[in-house]
Design a protein around this motif. Structure first.
Motif, PDB file in Angstrom:
ATOM      1  N   VAL A   1       0.852  -1.195   0.000  1.00 42.54           N
ATOM      2  CA  VAL A   1       0.000   0.000   0.000  1.00 42.54           C
ATOM      3  C   VAL A   1       0.887   1.244   0.000  1.00 42.54           C
ATOM      4  O   VAL A   1       0.650   2.201  -0.754  1.00 42.54           O
ATOM      5  CB  VAL A   1      -0.957  -0.003   1.218  1.00 42.54           C
ATOM      6  N   GLU A   2       1.924   1.234   0.827  1.00 40.83           N
ATOM      7  CA  GLU A   2       2.834   2.384   0.905  1.00 40.83           C
ATOM      8  C   GLU A   2       3.555   2.619  -0.421  1.00 40.83           C
ATOM      9  O   GLU A   2       3.814   3.752  -0.814  1.00 40.83           O
ATOM     10  CB  GLU A   2       3.850   2.180   2.030  1.00 40.83           C
ATOM     11  N   LEU A   3       3.894   1.533  -1.109  1.00 37.31           N
ATOM     12  CA  LEU A   3       4.538   1.672  -2.422  1.00 37.31           C
ATOM     13  C   LEU A   3       3.623   2.424  -3.388  1.00 37.31           C
ATOM     14  O   LEU A   3       4.033   3.393  -4.031  1.00 37.31           O
ATOM     15  CB  LEU A   3       4.876   0.285  -2.986  1.00 37.31           C
ATOM     16  N   MET A   4       2.365   1.986  -3.472  1.00 42.67           N
ATOM     17  CA  MET A   4       1.436   2.635  -4.397  1.00 42.67           C
ATOM     18  C   MET A   4       1.196   4.092  -3.984  1.00 42.67           C
ATOM     19  O   MET A   4       1.105   4.977  -4.825  1.00 42.67           O
ATOM     20  CB  MET A   4       0.109   1.868  -4.453  1.00 42.67           C
ATOM     21  N   ALA A   5       1.120   4.309  -2.663  1.00 41.59           N
ATOM     22  CA  ALA A   5       0.941   5.668  -2.155  1.00 41.59           C
ATOM     23  C   ALA A   5       2.119   6.546  -2.570  1.00 41.59           C
ATOM     24  O   ALA A   5       1.939   7.661  -3.067  1.00 41.59           O
ATOM     25  CB  ALA A   5       0.806   5.646  -0.634  1.00 41.59           C
TER      26      ALA A   5
ATOM     27  N   ALA B   1      -5.869  -1.834  -6.211  1.00 40.24           N
ATOM     28  CA  ALA B   1      -6.963  -2.808  -6.089  1.00 40.24           C
ATOM     29  C   ALA B   1      -6.397  -4.229  -5.957  1.00 40.24           C
ATOM     30  O   ALA B   1      -6.888  -5.040  -5.169  1.00 40.24           O
ATOM     31  CB  ALA B   1      -7.906  -2.711  -7.286  1.00 40.24           C
ATOM     32  N   LEU B   2      -5.342  -4.503  -6.707  1.00 39.93           N
ATOM     33  CA  LEU B   2      -4.716  -5.835  -6.650  1.00 39.93           C
ATOM     34  C   LEU B   2      -4.070  -6.067  -5.282  1.00 39.93           C
ATOM     35  O   LEU B   2      -4.145  -7.157  -4.706  1.00 39.93           O
ATOM     36  CB  LEU B   2      -3.691  -5.936  -7.784  1.00 39.93           C
ATOM     37  N   VAL B   3      -3.470  -5.016  -4.753  1.00 39.00           N
ATOM     38  CA  VAL B   3      -2.846  -5.098  -3.433  1.00 39.00           C
ATOM     39  C   VAL B   3      -3.919  -5.266  -2.348  1.00 39.00           C
ATOM     40  O   VAL B   3      -3.803  -6.111  -1.450  1.00 39.00           O
ATOM     41  CB  VAL B   3      -1.990  -3.832  -3.185  1.00 39.00           C
ATOM     42  N   TRP B   4      -4.977  -4.478  -2.450  1.00 42.82           N
ATOM     43  CA  TRP B   4      -6.080  -4.588  -1.483  1.00 42.82           C
ATOM     44  C   TRP B   4      -6.727  -5.980  -1.550  1.00 42.82           C
ATOM     45  O   TRP B   4      -7.210  -6.504  -0.546  1.00 42.82           O
ATOM     46  CB  TRP B   4      -7.128  -3.501  -1.750  1.00 42.82           C
TER      47      TRP B   4
ATOM     48  N   ALA C   1      -7.321  -8.079   1.675  1.00 40.57           N
ATOM     49  CA  ALA C   1      -8.660  -8.477   2.139  1.00 40.57           C
ATOM     50  C   ALA C   1      -8.657  -9.948   2.536  1.00 40.57           C
ATOM     51  O   ALA C   1      -9.242 -10.334   3.553  1.00 40.57           O
ATOM     52  CB  ALA C   1      -9.708  -8.216   1.054  1.00 40.57           C
ATOM     53  N   LEU C   2      -7.991 -10.768   1.748  1.00 41.73           N
ATOM     54  CA  LEU C   2      -7.925 -12.197   2.077  1.00 41.73           C
ATOM     55  C   LEU C   2      -7.148 -12.401   3.379  1.00 41.73           C
ATOM     56  O   LEU C   2      -7.586 -13.139   4.264  1.00 41.73           O
ATOM     57  CB  LEU C   2      -7.268 -12.967   0.928  1.00 41.73           C
ATOM     58  N   ASN C   3      -6.022 -11.701   3.497  1.00 42.02           N
ATOM     59  CA  ASN C   3      -5.199 -11.862   4.699  1.00 42.02           C
ATOM     60  C   ASN C   3      -5.920 -11.410   5.963  1.00 42.02           C
ATOM     61  O   ASN C   3      -5.671 -11.919   7.049  1.00 42.02           O
ATOM     62  CB  ASN C   3      -3.883 -11.086   4.564  1.00 42.02           C
TER      63      ASN C   3
END
Lengths: 350, 350
Positions: free
Chosen positions: A164-168, B134-137, B141-143
């Motif tokens: 998430v931080e990477l994309m941010a 979205a791919l990261v989320w 979400a699964l985790n």
């Protein structure tokens, strides 16, 4: 320590890529082209994030004979491949490591075989998918690394926030580039996310989580990682302007042509006299800069005091990082490795 | 069953998005724009893949009161968001669900605030990152779904191969579009990956894995999923040409303008007389088709017998799918749900 770890990472990466390539191309033989392109792309690279993960693991008491850590660290190199491939698309970069960037490579192959439709669009679409595939392979590598369930549970939240931080960081970087003003503070914030956290702190936390270390390790690694990441990024910014293109694999003055707003540039803009600033603004970010114009920009940056300012910042931040790892909780071999890496990250020419 | 599950999925998605948005925007308040755009994007959507996951879970004996399954299923909707956002970029689609596609939305906002640089590039770069997010989320979400470690271990390999297959299907689809010829068999192969496996079979396997079912469930779901996925895609292809734009949310004759090579188009091209084929080729894929020209293309497709061929294929494949779930291993409530979903997927107008 560094070269041994690098070899082990490379071996684990090769093994993963062989299996993943096989799985992919079993779906359809047409997929050899994207599977091959991504595998080739991964041959280059400094393996910086996996190396920090190994260092974090060893520093927190992990054993260098634990093979799982090298396999798990591969996921960070695959994540970085996604970041670079997509980053080159966002920046419109034509080259990466001295070769055409992924979107340019597929644009060219489409043109050569006279494919239907627009070659540039095909190149972008293919690179987009290859970056996505790298992100998917990244998670898969972690899942397949044979970690215990306890290790997976410890490392997943770190891997999640890291991505998430990477994309941010990517967004803040790009958004900064699309505004008229970027202050030194803005640039340092981006460096904190893109390099401090993503390149160094989170890989160290990743390694610490896999070693089974307690939460008390994390702040030590943060104190080392954030300043070192800023120093790393500042070196990158200097190389983007003054780097030798035969060593960096990028065009001379790449960041000047691209108009990349870094801390170096922000400092220069704030400290040039008005007539110098006008000259600077006229040239900065022009796509067709001549070598003379690049040299003129370089001289303006030098004259502003920005180079001295950034070099001093690199030195200060590196000293801060090195003092953080004096903490006795860190193993001796880990401390040596972390010192080696601090030097590698900040005193480099590519 | 369907509407109750859908509500539970929506609630789990909202909860995840609230937490993820909060995590993201804590990094920097500028990230509200991408966090908000992705959250909004997820309000729409048929939730088809999460619904199939729930059906797979229930059919294999899972309890509808298990909250973890809804949270886990959310990861499939997030994966689909990535696929759609990146797909629209690759296809150059201007709209999605009646609104501007993600890259167009950010292109427009950049233009409106007179941002530095090219608005189209900014729109593409932002949508690229939002798709990545979205791919990261999706993995996050699964985790975070509170699955047991045994469940995670069972579901991870399925989620991994599912995502590889998605990227493979996207590439084959795009690559097919960039070649001069696409046979019906090629188109059916793409439908097998993009819809049969990605939309239906793998979500069912995902649900079965979470229920703790043995491997013997997987082939039953494959026998149902692959033909149903093809039927689903064939319906999509018909809607892409003949759909009512006020219902589909896409421009009339969208696939004709885009020049999308589907099984429907492949059949038409193979069965038109030479003079009709010439007329067809002249118009198909032209960006500025008038409604009259769209109607002329529609009539040529009708005349070729392609619509009858595709409708018959949908019927046959749906019957095959429904007969697979007569297997007594599937729970009664699961069978009912799977029948409902088969009808929803193949008899729809959007």
């Amino acid at each position: 320590m560094l070269s041994g770890s690098r070899l082990a990472i490379d071996r684990a990466l090769e093994n993963f890529l062989a299996a993943a390539y096989n799985e992919l191309t079993t779906i359809d033989s047409q997929l050899t082209s994207i599977g091959g392109a991504l595998s080739e792309f991964l041959i280059g690279g400094k393996r910086l994030r996996p190396l920090f993960a190994i260092a974090g693991f060893l520093g927190a008491g992990g054993s260098p004979d634990d093979e799982g850590i090298y396999k798990a660290a591969v996921s960070l190199e695959l994540l970085q491949a996604c970041a670079l491939i997509h980053d080159d698309m966002m920046d419109g970069s034509d080259t990466r490591r001295g070769a055409p960037s992924m979107h340019r490579r597929f644009e060219r192959s489409h043109r050569e075989r006279h494919g239907v439709g627009d070659s540039e669009s095909f190149g972008h679409a293919t690179a987009l998918l290859i970056g996505d595939l790298a992100l998917v392979w990244s998670t898969q590598a972690l899942n397949l690394s044979g970690l215990s369930l306890t290790q997976l549970q410890a490392v997943n939240p770190i891997f999640d926030i890291m991505r998430v931080e990477l994309m941010a960081g990517q967004y803040l970087d790009m958004h900064g580039g699309s505004r008229n003003e970027m202050t030194i503070d803005d640039a340092l914030k981006i460096a904190t996310y893109k390099s401090g956290k993503y390149t160094i702190e989170r890989p160290l936390h990743f390694g610490a989580a896999l070693s089974g270390a307690g939460e008390d390790f994390l702040p030590i690694y943060t104190e080392y990682g954030i300043p070192l990441g800023i120093a790393f990024q500042m070196r990158d910014d200097l190389l983007g302007v003054f780097g030798d293109s035969s060593v960096t694999g990028k065009p001379a003055g790449d960041d000047l042509i691209e108009g990349k707003r870094t801390a170096l540039i922000a400092y220069a803009q704030q400290n040039l006299a008005t007539n110098e600033l006008n000259e600077f603004v006229k040239l900065f970010g022009q796509k067709s800069l001549t070598l003379d114009e690049i040299n003129a920009l370089r001289e303006l940056i030098q004259r502003s005091g920005a180079v001295d300012f950034i070099e001093k910042l690199i030195e200060e931040k590196t000293i801060l990082a090195l003092s953080a790892i004096k903490d006795p909780k860190i193993s001796r071999s880990g401390r040596e490795f972390l010192s080696e890496l601090a030097i590698k990250a900040t005193q480099r020419s590519a």
